[in-house]
Motif scaffolding. Structure first.
Motif, PDB file in Angstrom:
ATOM      1  N   GLU A 294       0.841  -1.203   0.000  1.00 55.16           N
ATOM      2  CA  GLU A 294       0.000   0.000   0.000  1.00 55.16           C
ATOM      3  C   GLU A 294       0.875   1.251   0.000  1.00 55.16           C
ATOM      4  O   GLU A 294       0.585   2.228  -0.712  1.00 55.16           O
ATOM      5  CB  GLU A 294      -0.928  -0.007   1.214  1.00 55.16           C
ATOM      6  CG  GLU A 294      -1.914   1.156   1.255  1.00 55.16           C
ATOM      7  CD  GLU A 294      -2.851   1.170   0.055  1.00 55.16           C
ATOM      8  OE1 GLU A 294      -3.259   2.287  -0.342  1.00 55.16           O
ATOM      9  OE2 GLU A 294      -3.179   0.097  -0.485  1.00 55.16           O
TER      10      GLU A 294
ATOM     11  N   ARG B 172       2.373   1.623  -3.481  1.00 58.71           N
ATOM     12  CA  ARG B 172       1.407   2.172  -4.440  1.00 58.71           C
ATOM     13  C   ARG B 172       1.364   3.698  -4.372  1.00 58.71           C
ATOM     14  O   ARG B 172       1.222   4.377  -5.392  1.00 58.71           O
ATOM     15  CB  ARG B 172       0.006   1.644  -4.144  1.00 58.71           C
ATOM     16  CG  ARG B 172      -0.261   0.220  -4.523  1.00 58.71           C
ATOM     17  CD  ARG B 172      -1.743  -0.092  -4.356  1.00 58.71           C
ATOM     18  NE  ARG B 172      -1.999  -1.520  -4.469  1.00 58.71           N
ATOM     19  CZ  ARG B 172      -2.085  -2.345  -3.440  1.00 58.71           C
ATOM     20  NH1 ARG B 172      -1.934  -1.881  -2.207  1.00 58.71           N
ATOM     21  NH2 ARG B 172      -2.313  -3.625  -3.619  1.00 58.71           N
ATOM     22  N   ARG B 173       1.474   4.208  -3.179  1.00 59.74           N
ATOM     23  CA  ARG B 173       1.267   5.638  -2.977  1.00 59.74           C
ATOM     24  C   ARG B 173       2.530   6.479  -3.202  1.00 59.74           C
ATOM     25  O   ARG B 173       2.424   7.602  -3.716  1.00 59.74           O
ATOM     26  CB  ARG B 173       0.718   5.894  -1.565  1.00 59.74           C
ATOM     27  CG  ARG B 173      -0.678   5.314  -1.367  1.00 59.74           C
ATOM     28  CD  ARG B 173      -1.196   5.510   0.046  1.00 59.74           C
ATOM     29  NE  ARG B 173      -2.496   4.897   0.224  1.00 59.74           N
ATOM     30  CZ  ARG B 173      -3.654   5.493  -0.062  1.00 59.74           C
ATOM     31  NH1 ARG B 173      -3.665   6.721  -0.548  1.00 59.74           N
ATOM     32  NH2 ARG B 173      -4.798   4.866   0.134  1.00 59.74           N
ATOM     33  N   ILE B 174       3.696   5.963  -2.811  1.00 56.78           N
ATOM     34  CA  ILE B 174       4.867   6.837  -2.924  1.00 56.78           C
ATOM     35  C   ILE B 174       5.968   6.328  -3.846  1.00 56.78           C
ATOM     36  O   ILE B 174       6.820   7.121  -4.256  1.00 56.78           O
ATOM     37  CB  ILE B 174       5.465   7.163  -1.533  1.00 56.78           C
ATOM     38  CG1 ILE B 174       6.070   5.922  -0.873  1.00 56.78           C
ATOM     39  CG2 ILE B 174       4.440   7.814  -0.646  1.00 56.78           C
ATOM     40  CD1 ILE B 174       6.816   6.267   0.407  1.00 56.78           C
TER      41      ILE B 174
END
Length: 235
Positions: free
Chosen positions: A83, A86-88
């Motif tokens: 997760e 995915r974001r950074i």
């Protein structure tokens, strides 16, 4: 025995024990004593003690009445790691596309060439370690010590699960290498939006592979338990 490198002996010891934990060589719940580690690595107990203290801070080990016990990485930890990726990681890759130079492109190209070589030899461990090098190089060129400091240890910590995914699906190795090649091409052209999309797809495919292997592992465990139960009933 550890071979001497430019980094300190304490760091070498830490890196080796950490690698053994994250690769699954030391299993979750296993007791690893200072005496045992000192004998295995051919060093005194002082760097072992320092390494275990750092591993305790990272929550990869814990103290127990029986000694130092391996905690390792759980399935929930892996879900959380992906997760974050995915974001950074997509952001780090976008920034890297704006900053990477010819030397960085050459390094990434060489890593991919080596991955293709070892893939032909079915050496998934080497392919996985080169995957770590590939991502670490991108983090290095993203221009942010903060993002690099988050992503690099995170990617290292899920190595056992990445390797299990590669081993369980023969299509994933060439697929992953092809994704690396596409990311490299976009980085070379400094196409920040395109490379961001490519990295997100790469992360999603990697996670799906890990989840498939997890479900397969659970199914194998359930089947073995049912078989044992049936044998007990027959007896």
């Amino acid at each position: 025995m550890i071979e001497y490198k430019s980094v300190s002996l304490a760091n070498q010891v830490f890196e080796r024990i950490e690698y053994n934990i994250l690769s699954g060589e030391y299993a979750i719940g296993e007791i690893i004593s200072e005496k045992r580690l000192a004998a295995e690595l051919g060093v005194s107990r002082t760097p072992i003690r320092e390494a275990l203290s750092r591993l305790l801070e990272e929550r990869l080990v814990a103290d127990s009445p029986s000694g130092t016990v391996v905690l390792g990485i759980t399935d929930k930890d892996v879900d959380d790691a992906y997760e974050v990726k995915r974001r950074i990681e997509v952001l780090a890759t976008r920034w890297a596309s704006q900053l990477i130079d010819g030397e960085g492109i050459r390094r990434l190209s060489d890593i991919i060439d080596q991955q293709e070589f070892y893939a032909q030899k079915n050496d998934t461990v080497k392919v996985r370690d080169l995957d770590t090098d590939f991502h670490d190089t991108i983090y290095e060129y993203c221009g942010s010590a903060v993002l690099q400091g988050i992503l690099s240890p995170l990617h290292h910590k899920i190595m056992k699960f990445r390797n299990a995914s590669l081993q369980s699906n023969e299509k994933r190795v060439p697929e992953s290498i092809a994704e690396h090649r596409a990311i490299l091409d976009a980085l070379a052209e400094h196409e920040d939006t395109k490379v961001e999309t490519l990295m997100l797809v790469h992360v999603e495919h990697a996670y799906k592979g890990v989840v498939r292997e997890r479900e397969s592992r659970k199914n194998r465990k359930t089947a073995a338990e049912n078989e044992n139960a049936a044998k007990k009933e027959e007896a």
